[in-house]
Design a protein around this motif. Structure first.
Motif, PDB file in Angstrom:
ATOM      1  N   ALA A  55       8.826   8.718  -9.374  1.00  0.00           N
ATOM      2  CA  ALA A  55       7.912   9.526  -8.561  1.00  0.00           C
ATOM      3  C   ALA A  55       6.501   8.945  -8.596  1.00  0.00           C
ATOM      4  CB  ALA A  55       7.917  10.969  -9.046  1.00  0.00           C
ATOM      5  N   ALA A  56       6.058   8.502  -9.772  1.00  0.00           N
ATOM      6  CA  ALA A  56       4.725   7.915  -9.873  1.00  0.00           C
ATOM      7  C   ALA A  56       4.617   6.638  -9.036  1.00  0.00           C
ATOM      8  CB  ALA A  56       4.397   7.617 -11.336  1.00  0.00           C
ATOM      9  N   CYS A  57       5.644   5.799  -9.113  1.00  0.00           N
ATOM     10  CA  CYS A  57       5.629   4.547  -8.337  1.00  0.00           C
ATOM     11  C   CYS A  57       5.635   4.831  -6.838  1.00  0.00           C
ATOM     12  CB  CYS A  57       6.840   3.696  -8.715  1.00  0.00           C
ATOM     13  SG  CYS A  57       6.828   3.080 -10.410  1.00  0.00           S
ATOM     14  N   VAL A  58       6.494   5.755  -6.401  1.00  0.00           N
ATOM     15  CA  VAL A  58       6.588   6.061  -4.970  1.00  0.00           C
ATOM     16  C   VAL A  58       5.295   6.704  -4.472  1.00  0.00           C
ATOM     17  CG1 VAL A  58       7.794   7.469  -3.257  1.00  0.00           C
ATOM     18  CG2 VAL A  58       9.092   6.227  -4.994  1.00  0.00           C
ATOM     19  N   ALA A  59       4.729   7.610  -5.256  1.00  0.00           N
ATOM     20  CA  ALA A  59       3.476   8.260  -4.852  1.00  0.00           C
ATOM     21  C   ALA A  59       2.366   7.227  -4.690  1.00  0.00           C
ATOM     22  CB  ALA A  59       3.076   9.318  -5.875  1.00  0.00           C
ATOM     23  N   LEU A  60       2.295   6.265  -5.590  1.00  0.00           N
ATOM     24  CA  LEU A  60       1.278   5.225  -5.502  1.00  0.00           C
ATOM     25  C   LEU A  60       1.465   4.380  -4.243  1.00  0.00           C
ATOM     26  CD1 LEU A  60      -1.100   3.704  -6.757  1.00  0.00           C
ATOM     27  CD2 LEU A  60       0.567   2.338  -8.044  1.00  0.00           C
ATOM     28  N   VAL A  61       2.700   3.987  -3.974  1.00  0.00           N
ATOM     29  CA  VAL A  61       2.966   3.180  -2.769  1.00  0.00           C
ATOM     30  C   VAL A  61       2.672   3.984  -1.503  1.00  0.00           C
ATOM     31  CG1 VAL A  61       4.796   2.032  -1.454  1.00  0.00           C
ATOM     32  CG2 VAL A  61       4.671   1.721  -3.928  1.00  0.00           C
ATOM     33  N   ALA A  62       3.075   5.267  -1.484  1.00  0.00           N
ATOM     34  CA  ALA A  62       2.813   6.101  -0.304  1.00  0.00           C
ATOM     35  C   ALA A  62       1.316   6.270  -0.075  1.00  0.00           C
ATOM     36  CB  ALA A  62       3.483   7.470  -0.487  1.00  0.00           C
ATOM     37  N   LYS A  63       0.560   6.434  -1.132  1.00  0.00           N
ATOM     38  CA  LYS A  63      -0.900   6.577  -1.000  1.00  0.00           C
ATOM     39  C   LYS A  63      -1.544   5.288  -0.501  1.00  0.00           C
ATOM     40  CE  LYS A  63      -4.867   8.685  -1.574  1.00  0.00           C
ATOM     41  NZ  LYS A  63      -5.276   9.805  -0.689  1.00  0.00           N
ATOM     42  N   LEU A  64      -1.044   4.141  -0.961  1.00  0.00           N
ATOM     43  CA  LEU A  64      -1.579   2.861  -0.499  1.00  0.00           C
ATOM     44  C   LEU A  64      -1.281   2.629   0.984  1.00  0.00           C
ATOM     45  CD1 LEU A  64      -0.675   0.564  -3.537  1.00  0.00           C
ATOM     46  CD2 LEU A  64      -2.946   1.383  -2.872  1.00  0.00           C
ATOM     47  N   LEU A  65      -0.099   3.045   1.417  1.00  0.00           N
ATOM     48  CA  LEU A  65       0.289   2.837   2.813  1.00  0.00           C
ATOM     49  C   LEU A  65      -0.366   3.858   3.743  1.00  0.00           C
ATOM     50  CD1 LEU A  65       4.100   2.146   2.277  1.00  0.00           C
ATOM     51  CD2 LEU A  65       2.357   0.469   2.917  1.00  0.00           C
ATOM     52  N   LEU A  66      -0.593   5.069   3.249  1.00  0.00           N
ATOM     53  CA  LEU A  66      -1.189   6.140   4.053  1.00  0.00           C
ATOM     54  C   LEU A  66      -2.424   6.658   3.324  1.00  0.00           C
ATOM     55  CD1 LEU A  66       2.146   8.018   4.871  1.00  0.00           C
ATOM     56  CD2 LEU A  66       0.917   6.455   6.392  1.00  0.00           C
ATOM     57  N   PRO A  67      -3.545   5.980   3.431  1.00  0.00           N
ATOM     58  CA  PRO A  67      -4.744   6.346   2.649  1.00  0.00           C
ATOM     59  C   PRO A  67      -5.227   7.771   2.878  1.00  0.00           C
ATOM     60  CG  PRO A  67      -4.995   4.174   3.656  1.00  0.00           C
ATOM     61  CD  PRO A  67      -3.762   4.783   4.255  1.00  0.00           C
ATOM     62  N   ASP A  68      -4.972   8.330   4.081  1.00  0.00           N
ATOM     63  CA  ASP A  68      -5.448   9.681   4.343  1.00  0.00           C
ATOM     64  C   ASP A  68      -4.490  10.756   3.832  1.00  0.00           C
ATOM     65  OD1 ASP A  68      -3.524   8.887   6.204  1.00  0.00           O
ATOM     66  OD2 ASP A  68      -4.253  10.303   7.712  1.00  0.00           O
ATOM     67  N   LEU A  69      -3.390  10.334   3.202  1.00  0.00           N
ATOM     68  CA  LEU A  69      -2.429  11.290   2.652  1.00  0.00           C
ATOM     69  C   LEU A  69      -2.957  11.829   1.324  1.00  0.00           C
ATOM     70  CD1 LEU A  69       0.499  12.431   3.147  1.00  0.00           C
ATOM     71  CD2 LEU A  69       1.288  10.639   1.584  1.00  0.00           C
ATOM     72  N   PRO A  70      -3.100  13.146   1.175  1.00  0.00           N
ATOM     73  CA  PRO A  70      -3.575  13.694  -0.101  1.00  0.00           C
ATOM     74  C   PRO A  70      -2.627  13.328  -1.243  1.00  0.00           C
ATOM     75  CG  PRO A  70      -3.613  15.365   1.621  1.00  0.00           C
ATOM     76  CD  PRO A  70      -2.870  14.205   2.186  1.00  0.00           C
ATOM     77  N   TRP A  71      -3.196  13.196  -2.451  1.00  0.00           N
ATOM     78  CA  TRP A  71      -2.376  12.844  -3.594  1.00  0.00           C
ATOM     79  C   TRP A  71      -1.273  13.884  -3.828  1.00  0.00           C
ATOM     80  CZ3 TRP A  71      -1.348   8.600  -5.984  1.00  0.00           C
ATOM     81  CH2 TRP A  71      -2.274   7.569  -6.060  1.00  0.00           C
ATOM     82  N   ALA A  72      -1.597  15.146  -3.618  1.00  0.00           N
ATOM     83  CA  ALA A  72      -0.583  16.188  -3.825  1.00  0.00           C
ATOM     84  C   ALA A  72       0.588  16.014  -2.863  1.00  0.00           C
ATOM     85  CB  ALA A  72      -1.207  17.570  -3.658  1.00  0.00           C
ATOM     86  N   ALA A  73       0.281  15.657  -1.619  1.00  0.00           N
ATOM     87  CA  ALA A  73       1.344  15.426  -0.639  1.00  0.00           C
ATOM     88  C   ALA A  73       2.152  14.181  -1.007  1.00  0.00           C
ATOM     89  CB  ALA A  73       0.750  15.286   0.757  1.00  0.00           C
ATOM     90  N   ALA A  74       1.476  13.148  -1.501  1.00  0.00           N
ATOM     91  CA  ALA A  74       2.182  11.932  -1.910  1.00  0.00           C
ATOM     92  C   ALA A  74       3.129  12.227  -3.074  1.00  0.00           C
ATOM     93  CB  ALA A  74       1.174  10.851  -2.300  1.00  0.00           C
ATOM     94  N   ILE A  75       2.675  13.053  -4.018  1.00  0.00           N
ATOM     95  CA  ILE A  75       3.529  13.407  -5.160  1.00  0.00           C
ATOM     96  C   ILE A  75       4.693  14.284  -4.706  1.00  0.00           C
ATOM     97  CG2 ILE A  75       3.580  14.651  -7.349  1.00  0.00           C
ATOM     98  CD1 ILE A  75       0.682  13.746  -7.779  1.00  0.00           C
ATOM     99  N   ALA A  76       4.418  15.215  -3.783  1.00  0.00           N
ATOM    100  CA  ALA A  76       5.500  16.058  -3.264  1.00  0.00           C
ATOM    101  C   ALA A  76       6.563  15.202  -2.583  1.00  0.00           C
ATOM    102  CB  ALA A  76       4.939  17.091  -2.291  1.00  0.00           C
ATOM    103  N   PHE A  77       6.122  14.227  -1.799  1.00  0.00           N
ATOM    104  CA  PHE A  77       7.085  13.339  -1.148  1.00  0.00           C
ATOM    105  C   PHE A  77       7.849  12.508  -2.172  1.00  0.00           C
ATOM    106  CE2 PHE A  77       7.696   8.902   0.290  1.00  0.00           C
ATOM    107  CZ  PHE A  77       8.760   9.125   1.146  1.00  0.00           C
ATOM    108  N   SER A  78       7.153  12.013  -3.185  1.00  0.00           N
ATOM    109  CA  SER A  78       7.832  11.200  -4.200  1.00  0.00           C
ATOM    110  C   SER A  78       8.864  12.023  -4.961  1.00  0.00           C
ATOM    111  CB  SER A  78       6.810  10.595  -5.160  1.00  0.00           C
ATOM    112  OG  SER A  78       6.217  11.598  -5.979  1.00  0.00           O
TER     113      SER A  78
END
Length: 522
Positions: free
Chosen positions: A95-118
């Protein structure tokens, strides 16, 4: 097309696609998703939009309890360390790895949303690999670890998902508060699950009706989930806890007929719900793709590849080091919780995502930025892991040579267990020999039970199994002849339907029992 027609059409499609998957030996989930995508483009097919909350509440409880119902608690407890390393450690790491990659690819994505997706895509699903695992003779420990992981990792991932979704509504959440909340939500789910299991354990013996008892096994799944969600704790952990406790006591709580009928009913429901989730997501993909028109094609393709690759690599990166720890620290060489390198490679590669990830993806709140893109990325990640890993897992297992030789005949342990039952039965009959009422009948039966005890004693000692096989074949032929005579008689001179159904059911159950034993000896 009304709702009833849609449901019946989808069930028919599920059956047809299941047959296709079996004929082509492709992963069942892959065929269902692709079939749903194909159906979505047929003119006249209604647009499918699932309510996010309904997706979780309707599909997850019975699917989770079905997994818990199959769990062997003794094997689960013996392998608890590797299971938790995967179900908690690997899930949080992924989850941590996926959240980091999602945040890098979508900079405007909130961290909470990135973690929820991960958290949506982090937990693998052993059900997706079960068709392959069942065909091959893998070491039992590998299968136990994978099945145990799939049971617990859903809970850890969905607790993380719940916390992340809750954090979307707040400005910030400190790590300490998040950790305490995680612990409270998990412990609350355990408490609710135990309470529902306690109530079910008191209720089931009072019903004395097979249909009611089977119905209660379903109701407790929803009761645990809804009660926990109402109290804002983990419904997933509550369902899993209830399922494990009740299934562990099912032999004491449920009559034999109830256990037989519950197994068949649960198999049907699990097949239906799993199939519907996969095919419904495939049907929704058409609408999701239309709404993704605003997203840059390059971003969508890059994100799809990056997330799928991250899931595969992060799991291997977590699992493989544990296999090589004994080489670095020789004192750990006797730690049976650490897998061998070849076993670790299989466990790492068996990371296919499945039905829980699909249902959770649909539960992403509508207000989450890039929601359609995130659902699409989850869809692609699930499909990619199923296609790439699902179609190559068997090849990898054969390549690494970790399969155990298939067992032919009845093992000494099984023969000893059957001999134990036969010996007890013989003792019970012999205890009635001196009875003035039962003595004559007991003397007629004692020879039969002595013979059974003798045969299993010989097999348990490693003797030949030809006599046992011949006995089973003769009994099977006799049962089939008796049933056919009954049916022929019914054709010429009908007997009451209720009586016919009962007698045929008895012979069917006995035939299944004998056939199972014969297949083990073949």
């Amino acid at each position: 097309m009304n709702l009833l027609e849609v449901i019946l059409a989808l069930l028919g499609a599920c059956v047809a696609l299941a047959v296709l998957a079996r004929r082509t030996r492709l992963p069942y989930a892959v065929v269902l998703i692709i079939g749903g995508m194909a159906l979505a483009f047929i003119p006249g097919i209604p647009r499918v939009e699932l309510d996010p909350h309904l997706a979780l509440a309707a599909f997850l409880p019975p699917l989770l309890q079905a997994s818990a119902w199959r769990t062997d608690w003794e094997e689960f407890r013996a392998s608890i360390r590797p299971i938790l390393l995967l179900a908690v450690g690997a899930v949080l790491f992924t989850a941590a790895c996926v959240a980091l990659v999602a945040k890098l690819l979508l900079p405007d994505l909130p961290w909470a949303a990135a973690i929820a997706f991960s958290a949506v895509v982090a937990p693998p699903d052993a059900v997706a690999a079960s068709a392959i695992l069942q065909r091959l003779h893998l070491p039992r420990r590998i299968v136990t670890v994978l099945e145990g992981e799939s049971l617990v990792n859903d809970a850890s991932a969905l607790v993380l998902f719940r916390l992340a979704v809750g954090a979307l509504a707040t400005a910030s959440v400190s790590p300490a508060i998040a950790a305490l909340t995680f612990l409270g939500v998990a412990l609350g789910g355990l408490a609710i699950g135990w309470a529902v299991a306690w109530a079910a354990s008191r209720l089931l013996p009072l019903l004395e009706d097979t249909a009611l008892e089977v119905a209660v096994t379903f109701l407790i799944a929803y009761a645990a989930f809804m009660a926990a969600e109402a109290l804002h704790v983990s419904g997933v952990i509550a369902v899993v806890t209830t399922g494990i406790i009740v299934s562990g006591r099912q032999r004491a709580l449920l009559a034999p007929q109830t256990r037989v009928e519950a197994l068949a009913t649960w198999s049907f429901v699990e097949f239906t719900l799993t199939s519907l989730v996969f095919i419904l997501v495939g049907l929704q993909l058409n609408g999701i793709l239309e709404r993704l028109a605003a997203e840059a094609a390059g971003t969508v393709i890059l994100a799809s590849l990056a997330i799928s690759l991250t899931l595969v690599v992060s799991r291997l990166a977590w699992v493989m080091p544990f296999a090589y720890l004994p080489r670095i620290f020789p004192s750990l060489s006797h730690d049976h919780a650490l897998p061998r390198p070849r076993h670790a490679a299989i466990i790492g590669w068996a990371g296919m995502r499945g039905v829980v990830s699909l249902a959770t993806a649909l539960a992403l709140p509508l207000a989450v930025p890039h929601r359609d893109l995130l659902i699409f990325l989850a869809f692609v990640a699930i499909l990619a892991t199923l296609v790439v890993q699902g179609t190559t897992l068997e090849w990898l297992i054969l390549r690494l040579g970790v399969m155990e030789p298939g067992k032919r005949g009845m093992g000494a342990q099984e023969a000893a267990a059957r001999r134990l039952m036969a010996h007890a039965a013989l003792a019970e009959v012999q205890g009635r020999l001196d009875s003035p009422l039962d003595g004559a009948i007991a003397r007629d039966l004692v020879g039969e039970f002595r013979d059974i005890d003798r045969v299993f004693s010989g097999v348990a000692a490693g003797g030949p199994q030809a006599e046992l096989q011949a006995r089973l074949q003769i009994r099977l032929a006799a049962i089939r002849a008796g049933r056919q005579a009954l049916l022929d008689h019914h054709g010429a001179k009908p007997i009451p339907e209720e009586l016919l159904v009962g007698l045929v059911s008895e012979t069917d159950h006995e035939e299944l029992r004998l056939t199972q034993q014969l297949n083990q000896l073949a």
